[in-house]
Design a protein around this motif. Structure first.
Motif, PDB file in Angstrom:
ATOM      1  N   GLY A 180       0.817  -1.214   0.000  1.00  0.00           N
ATOM      2  CA  GLY A 180       0.000   0.000   0.000  1.00  0.00           C
ATOM      3  C   GLY A 180       0.842   1.252   0.000  1.00  0.00           C
ATOM      4  O   GLY A 180       0.535   2.229  -0.713  1.00  0.00           O
ATOM      5  N   GLN A 181       1.924   1.229   0.762  1.00  0.00           N
ATOM      6  CA  GLN A 181       2.805   2.401   0.841  1.00  0.00           C
ATOM      7  C   GLN A 181       3.622   2.560  -0.440  1.00  0.00           C
ATOM      8  O   GLN A 181       3.672   3.648  -1.011  1.00  0.00           O
ATOM      9  CB  GLN A 181       3.743   2.262   2.051  1.00  0.00           C
ATOM     10  CG  GLN A 181       4.695   3.423   2.231  1.00  0.00           C
ATOM     11  CD  GLN A 181       3.994   4.716   2.591  1.00  0.00           C
ATOM     12  OE1 GLN A 181       3.125   4.732   3.444  1.00  0.00           O
ATOM     13  NE2 GLN A 181       4.360   5.798   1.939  1.00  0.00           N
ATOM     14  N   LEU A 182       4.248   1.476  -0.882  1.00  0.00           N
ATOM     15  CA  LEU A 182       5.148   1.568  -2.036  1.00  0.00           C
ATOM     16  C   LEU A 182       4.420   1.743  -3.361  1.00  0.00           C
ATOM     17  O   LEU A 182       4.842   2.523  -4.207  1.00  0.00           O
ATOM     18  CB  LEU A 182       6.037   0.326  -2.104  1.00  0.00           C
ATOM     19  CG  LEU A 182       7.030   0.157  -0.949  1.00  0.00           C
ATOM     20  CD1 LEU A 182       7.717  -1.198  -1.037  1.00  0.00           C
ATOM     21  CD2 LEU A 182       8.038   1.290  -0.939  1.00  0.00           C
ATOM     22  N   LEU A 183       3.330   1.014  -3.538  1.00  0.00           N
ATOM     23  CA  LEU A 183       2.642   1.046  -4.829  1.00  0.00           C
ATOM     24  C   LEU A 183       1.631   2.175  -4.961  1.00  0.00           C
ATOM     25  O   LEU A 183       1.422   2.702  -6.054  1.00  0.00           O
ATOM     26  CB  LEU A 183       1.932  -0.290  -5.088  1.00  0.00           C
ATOM     27  CG  LEU A 183       2.839  -1.523  -5.174  1.00  0.00           C
ATOM     28  CD1 LEU A 183       1.999  -2.797  -5.282  1.00  0.00           C
ATOM     29  CD2 LEU A 183       3.804  -1.394  -6.344  1.00  0.00           C
ATOM     30  N   PHE A 184       0.984   2.523  -3.848  1.00  0.00           N
ATOM     31  CA  PHE A 184      -0.109   3.482  -3.914  1.00  0.00           C
ATOM     32  C   PHE A 184       0.084   4.714  -3.047  1.00  0.00           C
ATOM     33  O   PHE A 184      -0.769   5.599  -3.038  1.00  0.00           O
ATOM     34  CB  PHE A 184      -1.433   2.799  -3.525  1.00  0.00           C
ATOM     35  CG  PHE A 184      -1.728   1.572  -4.325  1.00  0.00           C
ATOM     36  CD1 PHE A 184      -2.096   1.668  -5.657  1.00  0.00           C
ATOM     37  CD2 PHE A 184      -1.617   0.317  -3.759  1.00  0.00           C
ATOM     38  CE1 PHE A 184      -2.364   0.531  -6.403  1.00  0.00           C
ATOM     39  CE2 PHE A 184      -1.883  -0.821  -4.487  1.00  0.00           C
ATOM     40  CZ  PHE A 184      -2.246  -0.714  -5.825  1.00  0.00           C
ATOM     41  N   GLY A 185       1.162   4.753  -2.267  1.00  0.00           N
ATOM     42  CA  GLY A 185       1.396   5.892  -1.375  1.00  0.00           C
ATOM     43  C   GLY A 185       0.407   5.965  -0.220  1.00  0.00           C
ATOM     44  O   GLY A 185       0.209   7.023   0.358  1.00  0.00           O
ATOM     45  N   GLU A 186      -0.222   4.847   0.104  1.00  0.00           N
ATOM     46  CA  GLU A 186      -1.202   4.802   1.192  1.00  0.00           C
ATOM     47  C   GLU A 186      -0.501   4.372   2.482  1.00  0.00           C
ATOM     48  O   GLU A 186      -0.012   3.248   2.577  1.00  0.00           O
ATOM     49  CB  GLU A 186      -2.334   3.819   0.879  1.00  0.00           C
ATOM     50  CG  GLU A 186      -3.185   4.209  -0.301  1.00  0.00           C
ATOM     51  CD  GLU A 186      -4.095   5.397  -0.017  1.00  0.00           C
ATOM     52  OE1 GLU A 186      -4.240   5.791   1.150  1.00  0.00           O
ATOM     53  OE2 GLU A 186      -4.664   5.926  -0.979  1.00  0.00           O
ATOM     54  N   PRO A 187      -0.450   5.251   3.471  1.00  0.00           N
ATOM     55  CA  PRO A 187       0.244   4.910   4.712  1.00  0.00           C
ATOM     56  C   PRO A 187      -0.543   3.889   5.536  1.00  0.00           C
ATOM     57  O   PRO A 187      -1.768   3.842   5.490  1.00  0.00           O
ATOM     58  CB  PRO A 187       0.329   6.244   5.448  1.00  0.00           C
ATOM     59  CG  PRO A 187      -0.840   7.014   4.939  1.00  0.00           C
ATOM     60  CD  PRO A 187      -1.018   6.592   3.505  1.00  0.00           C
ATOM     61  N   GLU A 188       0.188   3.077   6.270  1.00  0.00           N
ATOM     62  CA  GLU A 188      -0.426   2.113   7.194  1.00  0.00           C
ATOM     63  C   GLU A 188      -0.845   2.863   8.450  1.00  0.00           C
ATOM     64  O   GLU A 188      -0.110   3.674   8.970  1.00  0.00           O
ATOM     65  CB  GLU A 188       0.590   1.021   7.558  1.00  0.00           C
ATOM     66  CG  GLU A 188       0.067  -0.031   8.480  1.00  0.00           C
ATOM     67  CD  GLU A 188      -0.940  -0.962   7.830  1.00  0.00           C
ATOM     68  OE1 GLU A 188      -1.572  -1.720   8.564  1.00  0.00           O
ATOM     69  OE2 GLU A 188      -1.100  -0.933   6.605  1.00  0.00           O
ATOM     70  N   ARG A 189      -2.027   2.597   8.913  1.00  0.00           N
ATOM     71  CA  ARG A 189      -2.516   3.205  10.146  1.00  0.00           C
ATOM     72  C   ARG A 189      -2.692   2.132  11.202  1.00  0.00           C
ATOM     73  O   ARG A 189      -3.039   0.985  10.887  1.00  0.00           O
ATOM     74  CB  ARG A 189      -3.847   3.912   9.915  1.00  0.00           C
ATOM     75  CG  ARG A 189      -3.705   5.154   9.059  1.00  0.00           C
ATOM     76  CD  ARG A 189      -4.986   5.934   9.072  1.00  0.00           C
ATOM     77  NE  ARG A 189      -4.870   7.142   8.285  1.00  0.00           N
ATOM     78  CZ  ARG A 189      -5.894   7.898   7.962  1.00  0.00           C
ATOM     79  NH1 ARG A 189      -7.112   7.557   8.342  1.00  0.00           N
ATOM     80  NH2 ARG A 189      -5.725   8.988   7.256  1.00  0.00           N
ATOM     81  N   ALA A 190      -2.484   2.520  12.448  1.00  0.00           N
ATOM     82  CA  ALA A 190      -2.626   1.567  13.553  1.00  0.00           C
ATOM     83  C   ALA A 190      -4.037   0.982  13.586  1.00  0.00           C
ATOM     84  O   ALA A 190      -4.217  -0.193  13.898  1.00  0.00           O
ATOM     85  CB  ALA A 190      -2.290   2.239  14.877  1.00  0.00           C
ATOM     86  N   GLY A 191      -5.026   1.783  13.223  1.00  0.00           N
ATOM     87  CA  GLY A 191      -6.405   1.309  13.244  1.00  0.00           C
ATOM     88  C   GLY A 191      -6.619   0.098  12.364  1.00  0.00           C
ATOM     89  O   GLY A 191      -7.378  -0.806  12.713  1.00  0.00           O
ATOM     90  N   SER A 192      -5.940   0.036  11.229  1.00  0.00           N
ATOM     91  CA  SER A 192      -6.103  -1.123  10.357  1.00  0.00           C
ATOM     92  C   SER A 192      -5.499  -2.366  10.994  1.00  0.00           C
ATOM     93  O   SER A 192      -6.010  -3.472  10.811  1.00  0.00           O
ATOM     94  CB  SER A 192      -5.493  -0.858   8.979  1.00  0.00           C
ATOM     95  OG  SER A 192      -4.089  -0.770   9.053  1.00  0.00           O
ATOM     96  N   LEU A 193      -4.432  -2.201  11.754  1.00  0.00           N
ATOM     97  CA  LEU A 193      -3.840  -3.340  12.459  1.00  0.00           C
ATOM     98  C   LEU A 193      -4.784  -3.856  13.541  1.00  0.00           C
ATOM     99  O   LEU A 193      -4.970  -5.057  13.705  1.00  0.00           O
ATOM    100  CB  LEU A 193      -2.502  -2.949  13.073  1.00  0.00           C
ATOM    101  CG  LEU A 193      -1.405  -2.586  12.080  1.00  0.00           C
ATOM    102  CD1 LEU A 193      -0.166  -2.104  12.820  1.00  0.00           C
ATOM    103  CD2 LEU A 193      -1.084  -3.757  11.183  1.00  0.00           C
TER     104      LEU A 193
END
Length: 171
Positions: free
Chosen positions: A112-125
């Motif tokens: 998500g970060q590398l391909l789409f620039g979408e940061p990982e959020r703690a909420g998704s974890l």
């Protein structure tokens, strides 16, 4: 994701993993933790950016978390004690399914970060952990009911499985 969120996530995941391999009664109480994790997951700023890509990545990662919980739950050893209470303990297969789930989760975060620039959020974890533990608990509950006999979820507080059950639990 901040370093504090990452550290808290690693500690909670370590606790969850250790508890998977200790003989424990199958109880409804773990669903309380699922509810807590769900609340943490949707708390602001939310589990994913409000973009089509962010939401798609979140939905896909949650679906995979649920899917991987099923074989993991079936890999756990399950048995009834002399009082009819159900017990479970993780196996080597359980460990492999957890490692697969963690690897997939890392793949979603990195992709998500590398391909789409979408940061990982703690909420998704938190949401992913809630989904995977919730599905695992549901599958374990279904397996307990399939054992037949006087099986029940939970039991008297403080009861321990017989030593013979600890040595050779049934799959």
């Amino acid at each position: 994701m901040t370093a504090i969120n990452a550290a808290v996530t690693v500690v909670i995941l370590a606790i969850v993993l250790v508890r998977q391999f200790v003989p424990r009664q199958v109880r409804a109480r773990p669903l309380i933790w699922v509810a807590v994790l769900l609340v943490l997951g949707v708390a602001p700023p939310g589990p994913a950016p409000a973009t089509a890509t962010g939401i798609a990545l979140l939905v896909a990662s949650l679906a995979v978390s649920a899917a991987l919980a099923v074989p993991r739950a079936t890999s756990m050893r399950l048995w009834l004690d002399e009082h009819g209470a159900a017990w479970r303990r993780g196996s080597v297969g359980t460990l492999w399914w957890w490692l697969a789930a963690i690897a997939v989760r890392i793949g979603f975060a990195a992709g998500g970060q590398l391909l789409f620039g979408e940061p990982e959020r703690a909420g998704s974890l938190w949401l992913g952990l809630a989904v995977t533990l919730g599905v695992q608990q549901l599958v374990l509950t279904k397996r307990v009911r399939a054992l037949g006999g006087p099986a029940r979820i939970g039991g008297p507080s403080g009861t321990r499985p017989p030593r013979s059950a600890l040595a050779r639990p049934h799959r």
